[in-house]
Write a protein that holds these residues in place. Structure first.
Motif, PDB file in Angstrom:
ATOM      1  N   GLU A 126       0.509  -5.876   3.462  1.00 43.46           N
ATOM      2  CA  GLU A 126      -0.923  -5.669   3.236  1.00 43.46           C
ATOM      3  C   GLU A 126      -1.708  -6.234   4.420  1.00 43.46           C
ATOM      4  O   GLU A 126      -2.843  -6.665   4.277  1.00 43.46           O
ATOM      5  CB  GLU A 126      -1.357  -6.343   1.934  1.00 43.46           C
ATOM      6  N   CYS A 127      -1.008  -6.282   5.559  1.00 49.79           N
ATOM      7  CA  CYS A 127      -1.555  -6.799   6.830  1.00 49.79           C
ATOM      8  C   CYS A 127      -1.777  -8.315   6.803  1.00 49.79           C
ATOM      9  O   CYS A 127      -2.385  -8.855   7.739  1.00 49.79           O
ATOM     10  CB  CYS A 127      -2.834  -6.077   7.240  1.00 49.79           C
ATOM     11  N   ILE A 136       0.867  -1.185   0.000  1.00 51.21           N
ATOM     12  CA  ILE A 136       0.000   0.000   0.000  1.00 51.21           C
ATOM     13  C   ILE A 136       0.905   1.236   0.000  1.00 51.21           C
ATOM     14  O   ILE A 136       2.009   1.207   0.539  1.00 51.21           O
ATOM     15  CB  ILE A 136      -0.887  -0.004   1.270  1.00 51.21           C
ATOM     16  N   CYS A 145      -0.448  -0.279  12.147  1.00 47.18           N
ATOM     17  CA  CYS A 145       0.351  -1.146  11.277  1.00 47.18           C
ATOM     18  C   CYS A 145       1.093  -2.201  12.098  1.00 47.18           C
ATOM     19  O   CYS A 145       1.894  -1.874  12.971  1.00 47.18           O
ATOM     20  CB  CYS A 145       1.359  -0.318  10.490  1.00 47.18           C
ATOM     21  N   CYS A 202       5.676  -3.630   4.245  1.00 48.33           N
ATOM     22  CA  CYS A 202       4.213  -3.749   4.144  1.00 48.33           C
ATOM     23  C   CYS A 202       3.841  -5.143   3.657  1.00 48.33           C
ATOM     24  O   CYS A 202       4.325  -5.602   2.625  1.00 48.33           O
ATOM     25  CB  CYS A 202       3.647  -2.700   3.186  1.00 48.33           C
ATOM     26  N   ALA A 220       5.401  -0.374   9.257  1.00 49.80           N
ATOM     27  CA  ALA A 220       5.813  -0.012   7.902  1.00 49.80           C
ATOM     28  C   ALA A 220       5.487   1.451   7.623  1.00 49.80           C
ATOM     29  O   ALA A 220       5.910   2.000   6.612  1.00 49.80           O
ATOM     30  CB  ALA A 220       5.100  -0.906   6.884  1.00 49.80           C
ATOM     31  N   ILE A 221       4.731   2.075   8.536  1.00 46.70           N
ATOM     32  CA  ILE A 221       4.290   3.456   8.337  1.00 46.70           C
ATOM     33  C   ILE A 221       5.078   4.388   9.251  1.00 46.70           C
ATOM     34  O   ILE A 221       5.223   4.119  10.449  1.00 46.70           O
ATOM     35  CB  ILE A 221       2.788   3.603   8.665  1.00 46.70           C
ATOM     36  N   PRO A 240      -6.129  -4.375   4.844  1.00 47.13           N
ATOM     37  CA  PRO A 240      -5.124  -3.377   5.232  1.00 47.13           C
ATOM     38  C   PRO A 240      -5.695  -2.396   6.252  1.00 47.13           C
ATOM     39  O   PRO A 240      -6.680  -1.708   5.978  1.00 47.13           O
ATOM     40  CB  PRO A 240      -4.782  -2.681   3.913  1.00 47.13           C
TER      41      PRO A 240
HETATM   42  S1  SF4 Z   1      -1.380  -2.449   4.688  1.00 41.59           S
HETATM   43 FE1  SF4 Z   1      -1.017  -3.124   6.796  1.00 41.59          FE
HETATM   44  S2  SF4 Z   1       1.150  -3.686   6.763  1.00 41.59           S
HETATM   45 FE2  SF4 Z   1       0.837  -2.379   4.974  1.00 41.59          FE
HETATM   46  S3  SF4 Z   1       1.285  -0.320   5.685  1.00 41.59           S
HETATM   47 FE3  SF4 Z   1      -0.927  -0.617   5.890  1.00 41.59          FE
HETATM   48  S4  SF4 Z   1      -1.210  -1.241   8.021  1.00 41.59           S
HETATM   49 FE4  SF4 Z   1       0.985  -1.560   7.513  1.00 41.59          FE
END
Ligand code: SF4
Ligand code: SF4
Length: 115
Positions: free
Chosen positions: A74-75, A3, A19, A72, A23-24, A82
């Motif tokens: 994508e969770c 993302i 997150c 990331c 990753a943020i 996400p």
């Molecule tokens: S999708 Fe999930 S892992 Fe990726 S940046 Fe967003 S919260 Fe973080």
């Protein structure tokens, strides 16, 4: 795919604590592989690149919150969707067309970051 956060970000900070991989990051703040993960020291990334996970790296954006693509997942492995996308009030967390990855790769990354 990973993302990404667009320039429409209003810097509210709602996404960052959600997150599972850290990753943020806030704009202008440096990032690190080891933040909120189990990696440490010298490691080989899933793509074969060798890095020192203890190092801090330059911010990917100076203006708005940003996502480190390599962190990331994508969770995957934590949530069904996400989380940044789910909480963002201005819908500026979008699919990153430059980082299209299969579910297998995202799950592999999740295991790599939390082994
Ligand atoms: S999708 Fe999930 S892992 Fe990726 S940046 Fe967003 S919260 Fe973080
Ligand atoms: S939730 Fe959205 S607007 Fe708020 S900091 Fe994150 S990306 Fe920016």
């Amino acid at each position: 795919m990973a993302i990404k956060i667009t320039d429409d970000c209003i810097n509210c900070g709602a996404c960052e604590p959600e997150c599972p991989n850290k990753a943020i990051y806030e704009g202008a703040y440096e990032w690190s592989w080891k933040d909120k993960t189990t990696v440490s020291g010298k490691i080989t990334l899933p793509d074969g690149k060798i890095i020192n996970s203890d190092e801090v790296n330059d911010a990917l954006s100076d203006e708005v919150y940003y996502i480190v693509p390599g962190k990331c997942t994508e969770c995957k492995g934590f949530h069904d969707e996400p989380q940044c996308k789910a909480v963002c009030p201005v819908d500026c967390c979008i699919d990153d067309p430059d980082h299209r990855e299969s579910d297998d790769i995202l799950f592999e990354r999740q295991k790599f970051l939390h082994h």
